[in-house]
Scaffold this motif. Sequence first.
Motif, PDB file in Angstrom:
ATOM      1  N   VAL A  58       0.840  -1.210   0.000  1.00 30.46           N
ATOM      2  CA  VAL A  58       0.000   0.000   0.000  1.00 30.46           C
ATOM      3  C   VAL A  58       0.870   1.253   0.000  1.00 30.46           C
ATOM      4  N   ILE A  59       1.932   1.257   0.810  1.00 34.73           N
ATOM      5  CA  ILE A  59       2.789   2.436   0.909  1.00 34.73           C
ATOM      6  C   ILE A  59       3.555   2.665  -0.387  1.00 34.73           C
ATOM      7  N   VAL A  60       4.150   1.586  -0.933  1.00 32.39           N
ATOM      8  CA  VAL A  60       4.947   1.720  -2.146  1.00 32.39           C
ATOM      9  C   VAL A  60       4.069   2.099  -3.340  1.00 32.39           C
ATOM     10  N   THR A  61       2.868   1.552  -3.398  1.00 31.41           N
ATOM     11  CA  THR A  61       1.960   1.891  -4.502  1.00 31.41           C
ATOM     12  C   THR A  61       1.601   3.372  -4.484  1.00 31.41           C
ATOM     13  N   MET A  62       1.512   3.947  -3.286  1.00 31.39           N
ATOM     14  CA  MET A  62       1.240   5.384  -3.192  1.00 31.39           C
ATOM     15  C   MET A  62       2.468   6.227  -3.514  1.00 31.39           C
ATOM     16  N   LEU A  63       3.675   5.667  -3.253  1.00 35.20           N
ATOM     17  CA  LEU A  63       4.893   6.438  -3.510  1.00 35.20           C
ATOM     18  C   LEU A  63       5.243   6.486  -4.996  1.00 35.20           C
ATOM     19  N   ILE A  64       5.149   5.342  -5.653  1.00 29.92           N
ATOM     20  CA  ILE A  64       5.458   5.310  -7.081  1.00 29.92           C
ATOM     21  C   ILE A  64       4.244   5.775  -7.881  1.00 29.92           C
ATOM     22  N   LYS A  65       4.472   6.072  -9.125  1.00 35.11           N
ATOM     23  CA  LYS A  65       3.385   6.510  -9.997  1.00 35.11           C
ATOM     24  C   LYS A  65       2.950   5.324 -10.857  1.00 35.11           C
ATOM     25  N   PRO A  66       1.831   4.702 -10.517  1.00 32.21           N
ATOM     26  CA  PRO A  66       1.389   3.533 -11.302  1.00 32.21           C
ATOM     27  C   PRO A  66       1.107   3.912 -12.750  1.00 32.21           C
ATOM     28  N   GLN A  67       1.616   3.106 -13.649  1.00 32.20           N
ATOM     29  CA  GLN A  67       1.390   3.307 -15.071  1.00 32.20           C
ATOM     30  C   GLN A  67       0.255   2.396 -15.538  1.00 32.20           C
ATOM     31  N   PRO A  68      -0.477   2.812 -16.546  1.00 38.28           N
ATOM     32  CA  PRO A  68      -1.543   1.933 -17.062  1.00 38.28           C
ATOM     33  C   PRO A  68      -0.967   0.647 -17.651  1.00 38.28           C
ATOM     34  N   ILE A  69      -1.719  -0.405 -17.541  1.00 37.61           N
ATOM     35  CA  ILE A  69      -1.273  -1.698 -18.046  1.00 37.61           C
ATOM     36  C   ILE A  69      -1.178  -1.637 -19.567  1.00 37.61           C
ATOM     37  N   PRO A  70      -0.024  -1.953 -20.136  1.00 34.78           N
ATOM     38  CA  PRO A  70       0.098  -1.931 -21.599  1.00 34.78           C
ATOM     39  C   PRO A  70      -0.841  -2.960 -22.233  1.00 34.78           C
ATOM     40  N   PRO A  71      -1.300  -2.678 -23.429  1.00 30.68           N
ATOM     41  CA  PRO A  71      -2.177  -3.650 -24.102  1.00 30.68           C
ATOM     42  C   PRO A  71      -1.447  -4.951 -24.409  1.00 30.68           C
ATOM     43  N   ASN A  72      -2.206  -6.024 -24.430  1.00 28.42           N
ATOM     44  CA  ASN A  72      -1.694  -7.364 -24.711  1.00 28.42           C
ATOM     45  C   ASN A  72      -0.622  -7.789 -23.715  1.00 28.42           C
ATOM     46  N   THR A  73      -0.791  -7.374 -22.472  1.00 25.38           N
ATOM     47  CA  THR A  73       0.145  -7.736 -21.410  1.00 25.38           C
ATOM     48  C   THR A  73      -0.448  -8.856 -20.569  1.00 25.38           C
ATOM     49  N   SER A  74       0.323  -9.907 -20.360  1.00 25.91           N
ATOM     50  CA  SER A  74      -0.123 -11.035 -19.551  1.00 25.91           C
ATOM     51  C   SER A  74       0.063 -10.709 -18.069  1.00 25.91           C
ATOM     52  N   ILE A  75      -1.032 -10.741 -17.327  1.00 26.72           N
ATOM     53  CA  ILE A  75      -0.948 -10.445 -15.900  1.00 26.72           C
ATOM     54  C   ILE A  75      -0.154 -11.529 -15.169  1.00 26.72           C
ATOM     55  N   MET A  76      -0.371 -12.785 -15.523  1.00 26.80           N
ATOM     56  CA  MET A  76       0.338 -13.881 -14.862  1.00 26.80           C
ATOM     57  C   MET A  76       1.837 -13.810 -15.124  1.00 26.80           C
ATOM     58  N   LEU A  77       2.220 -13.465 -16.353  1.00 23.78           N
ATOM     59  CA  LEU A  77       3.645 -13.320 -16.651  1.00 23.78           C
ATOM     60  C   LEU A  77       4.247 -12.177 -15.839  1.00 23.78           C
ATOM     61  N   GLY A  78       3.506 -11.062 -15.708  1.00 22.53           N
ATOM     62  CA  GLY A  78       4.002  -9.951 -14.904  1.00 22.53           C
ATOM     63  C   GLY A  78       4.172 -10.329 -13.454  1.00 22.53           C
ATOM     64  N   ILE A  79       3.238 -11.111 -12.912  1.00 26.58           N
ATOM     65  CA  ILE A  79       3.341 -11.542 -11.518  1.00 26.58           C
ATOM     66  C   ILE A  79       4.559 -12.440 -11.326  1.00 26.58           C
ATOM     67  N   LEU A  80       4.780 -13.375 -12.236  1.00 25.37           N
ATOM     68  CA  LEU A  80       5.925 -14.281 -12.125  1.00 25.37           C
ATOM     69  C   LEU A  80       7.252 -13.535 -12.235  1.00 25.37           C
ATOM     70  N   LEU A  81       7.338 -12.582 -13.173  1.00 28.24           N
ATOM     71  CA  LEU A  81       8.583 -11.836 -13.345  1.00 28.24           C
ATOM     72  C   LEU A  81       8.858 -10.938 -12.142  1.00 28.24           C
ATOM     73  N   ASN A  82       7.822 -10.315 -11.598  1.00 31.72           N
ATOM     74  CA  ASN A  82       8.026  -9.491 -10.414  1.00 31.72           C
ATOM     75  C   ASN A  82       8.436 -10.336  -9.210  1.00 31.72           C
ATOM     76  N   PHE A  83       7.850 -11.511  -9.072  1.00 27.56           N
ATOM     77  CA  PHE A  83       8.247 -12.409  -7.990  1.00 27.56           C
ATOM     78  C   PHE A  83       9.708 -12.833  -8.154  1.00 27.56           C
ATOM     79  N   ALA A  84      10.107 -13.149  -9.399  1.00 23.05           N
ATOM     80  CA  ALA A  84      11.491 -13.555  -9.654  1.00 23.05           C
ATOM     81  C   ALA A  84      12.466 -12.418  -9.383  1.00 23.05           C
TER      82      ALA A  84
END
Length: 259
Positions: A58-84
């Motif tokens: 919650v704190i980090v999401t408020m600190l950074i500026k969230p960008q809109p999700i690019p089109p044709n972006t896989s949410i599951m792939l993003g979750i796996l890459l962020n976890f890695a």
Amino acid sequence: MDLFLTQFAKLFPELNLALGAGIMVFSRMLGLMQFAPPFNRKEVPSMVRISIALIVTVIVTMLIKPQPIPPNTSIMLGILLNFAFGAILGYITNCILAAVSAGGDMINTQMGLSSAMVLDPTTRSQTSILGNYFTILGLIIFISAGGTYWLINAFIRSFDIFGMYQTVIPLAKVINTNYLVIITSNVLYFGMQLAAPVLLATLGQDIILGIISKTAPQVNVFQLSFLFKPVMGALILIWILPMLINVITDYMTSYASIF
């Protein structure tokens, strides 16, 4: 379901933007906690780790500026890459404490306590008594020196290096070859520095006992070594422990910047 998500994004664009960013931040935080001390310790309950991850998200999401999700972006792939990516940060931090634990293992072997092993709940493997002791000591020093602050600071800065919706992890920007070689070789180099006083003391004791065995063969030097080595090692550790704490603190401070 897809229609519902599409309509939800149109009705609440800012909330949808924050939720998408929060999921990525949360997955990266979970990857960090999986390997980074002190969160990777099994003594820390799972509910506590998840609660801390939610608060930081919650704190980090408020600190950074969230960008809109690019089109044709896989949410599951993003979750796996962020976890890695979070796991990579946690592994780098864990290498710092691994050097302290290696020093304890060397001392434990030289003192003749190799047969005395305990179960480490974090790694789920048998570890030496002094190795476990030095691991806990290094963890306490890491926390007192501000290690958790370094972790959170590196976690926030990581979004400048690897965006939450990127599909390729820039390993060259995270860790270069020289940094990787230094931080992994320190597991042996710094561990040897910590264990050097005990190693030299026990080496001198072995030389003295060897001379005794040659001059007085009737003396059972083999049994005497089992008695003298643990006592000598314990006395040396008690004597040099304040200096070891300063050495470990300086070592960890030199790696305050994970990147």
